[in-house]
Scaffold this motif. Structure first.
Motif, PDB file in Angstrom:
ATOM      1  N   THR A 107     -18.388 -72.359   4.030  1.00 32.82           N
ATOM      2  CA  THR A 107     -18.507 -73.769   3.658  1.00 32.82           C
ATOM      3  C   THR A 107     -17.291 -74.530   4.166  1.00 32.82           C
ATOM      4  N   TYR A 108     -17.540 -75.595   4.924  1.00 32.10           N
ATOM      5  CA  TYR A 108     -16.485 -76.409   5.543  1.00 32.10           C
ATOM      6  C   TYR A 108     -16.740 -77.859   5.179  1.00 32.10           C
ATOM      7  N   TRP A 143     -11.108 -78.348   3.791  1.00 28.31           N
ATOM      8  CA  TRP A 143     -10.998 -76.963   3.329  1.00 28.31           C
ATOM      9  C   TRP A 143     -12.170 -76.127   3.853  1.00 28.31           C
ATOM     10  N   VAL A 144     -11.930 -74.819   3.900  1.00 30.67           N
ATOM     11  CA  VAL A 144     -12.967 -73.865   4.285  1.00 30.67           C
ATOM     12  C   VAL A 144     -13.029 -72.748   3.255  1.00 30.67           C
ATOM     13  N   TRP A 175     -14.739 -69.034   2.918  1.00 22.53           N
ATOM     14  CA  TRP A 175     -15.467 -67.955   3.587  1.00 22.53           C
ATOM     15  C   TRP A 175     -15.812 -66.924   2.516  1.00 22.53           C
ATOM     16  N   GLY A 200     -20.379 -82.156   4.988  1.00 18.41           N
ATOM     17  CA  GLY A 200     -19.835 -80.823   5.222  1.00 18.41           C
ATOM     18  C   GLY A 200     -20.867 -79.925   5.869  1.00 18.41           C
ATOM     19  N   ALA A 235      -6.821 -77.019   3.920  1.00 18.04           N
ATOM     20  CA  ALA A 235      -6.857 -77.686   5.230  1.00 18.04           C
ATOM     21  C   ALA A 235      -5.520 -77.581   5.959  1.00 18.04           C
ATOM     22  N   ILE A 294     -11.162 -72.701  12.993  1.00 14.63           N
ATOM     23  CA  ILE A 294     -11.577 -72.092  11.728  1.00 14.63           C
ATOM     24  C   ILE A 294     -11.683 -70.579  11.864  1.00 14.63           C
ATOM     25  N   TYR A 300     -15.327 -70.066  15.529  1.00 20.58           N
ATOM     26  CA  TYR A 300     -15.841 -71.244  14.818  1.00 20.58           C
ATOM     27  C   TYR A 300     -14.829 -72.360  15.048  1.00 20.58           C
ATOM     28  N   ASP A 349     -14.100 -76.616  15.463  1.00 21.31           N
ATOM     29  CA  ASP A 349     -14.499 -78.014  15.305  1.00 21.31           C
ATOM     30  C   ASP A 349     -13.748 -78.801  16.369  1.00 21.31           C
TER      31      ASP A 349
END
Length: 313
Positions: free
Chosen positions: A69-70, A92-93, A95, A121, A144, A162, A181, A183
């Motif tokens: 979730t990102y 934030w991420v 995993w 997100g 982050a 990420i 991953y 962005d």
């Protein structure tokens, strides 16, 4: 030898409702069923909630894969049956390796539910190989500030790393299998080329702006997803008058039989049946307060329908 990757397939992701009423696009897991080892990518939002309108995904189980979730905007409170909890904030991420199985909930924070605001997100589902499907569940919540962000020499591209590596920066998040991953934000008129290992399967998803993919300048805009062809580098170009934001996701394919149903991803249908049996027997656990979370979600959906925002896409 450098070999430019082309595009094997390109699709436009459709909007739909998921979970407790999330407005999403699903570039992977819908028209494009999967991209081994990736099972699904949901683009949540963007949406602006009024007070009392923010929805979440109340208690539900997972087994046999990972969820990533990102968040871009908004806040999400997570809890699980193993006793983990926390609040994800913009950038934030999380995993989460579901492994042998957990029940968890993903809800808007109390602040967002009270005041509303912009929410956006992504959630990525990553398959696990058979040998890892029943490992102990694990969470990695990453602030982050800890996620590397690097800029190209010409200053026109910024990459948030990420997972994997870009422009010499390596991710801080640990993955079970080799995964990239990224962005990628390319400013108007800019071009960026990313190395992608030849053995990786991958896709590129435009989540904001417009531009083109590959040296052939295949036109793309928000909502477009492209499956990468053979090669070891991928080119992204922004429009002359608009930036482009792209998720470039790739990884080593698992190449194993796949059986999936709802929140469970295994190798055989017998294993799927065992998942449901274990869940209904309470072996994946539970979280206190589930009825309250379902009630909050139902109330938020009713509020959206009352104000008319439910039909706004």
């Amino acid at each position: 030898m450098v070999v430019a990757r082309g595009v094997d397939r390109i699709e436009t992701s459709r909007q739909m409702r998921e979970g407790g009423g999330f407005l999403i696009r699903r570039p992977i897991g819908d028209k494009i069923n999967q991209c081994d080892p990736f099972l699904l990518l949901d683009h949540m939002g963007p949406v602006i909630y009024g007070p009392g309108e923010a929805v979440g995904a109340p208690d539900h189980p997972h087994r046999g894969f990972e969820t990533v979730t990102y968040l871009i905007d908004g806040e999400m409170k997570h809890q699980d049956s193993a006793g983990n909890s926390g609040v994800l904030k913009p950038g934030w991420v999380q995993w989460m390796t579901a492994g042998s199985g957990v029940v968890h909930s993903e809800m808007p924070s109390d602040e967002v539910l009270k005041k509303g605001g912009r929410s956006e997100g992504f959630q990525l589902w990553v398959n696990l190989p058979a040998k890892d499907k029943m490992i102990k569940p694990r969470y990695q919540d990453t602030d982050a500030k800890k996620i590397p962000v690097v800029t190209s020499k010409d200053g026109k591209t910024k990459v948030k790393v990420i997972a994997g590596e870009s422009l010499g920066a390596k991710a801080v998040i640990d993955t079970r299998t080799p995964i990239m991953y990224l962005d990628i934000h390319v400013q108007a008129g800019g071009t960026f080329v990313q190395d992608v290992p030849e053995e990786y399967n991958g896709f590129a998803y435009v989540w904001r702006g417009s531009g083109s993919f590959t040296e052939d300048r295949i036109s793309v805009q928000m909502g477009k997803v492209a499956l990468l062809g053979k090669g070891n580098m991928f080119q992204i170009t922004a429009s002359s008058d608009e930036d482009i934001h792209v998720l470039l996701i790739a990884g080593v394919p698992i190449k194993e039989p796949l059986a999936r149903h709802g929140p469970f991803v295994m190798n055989t249908w017998e294993e799927i049946e065992q998942c449901f049996s274990d869940y209904h027997a309470g072996k994946l656990g539970s979280i206190e307060g589930s009825e309250e979370r379902y009630a909050k979600t139902k109330k938020a959906v009713s509020k959206q329908k009352e104000t008319g925002s439910w039909n706004n896409k």
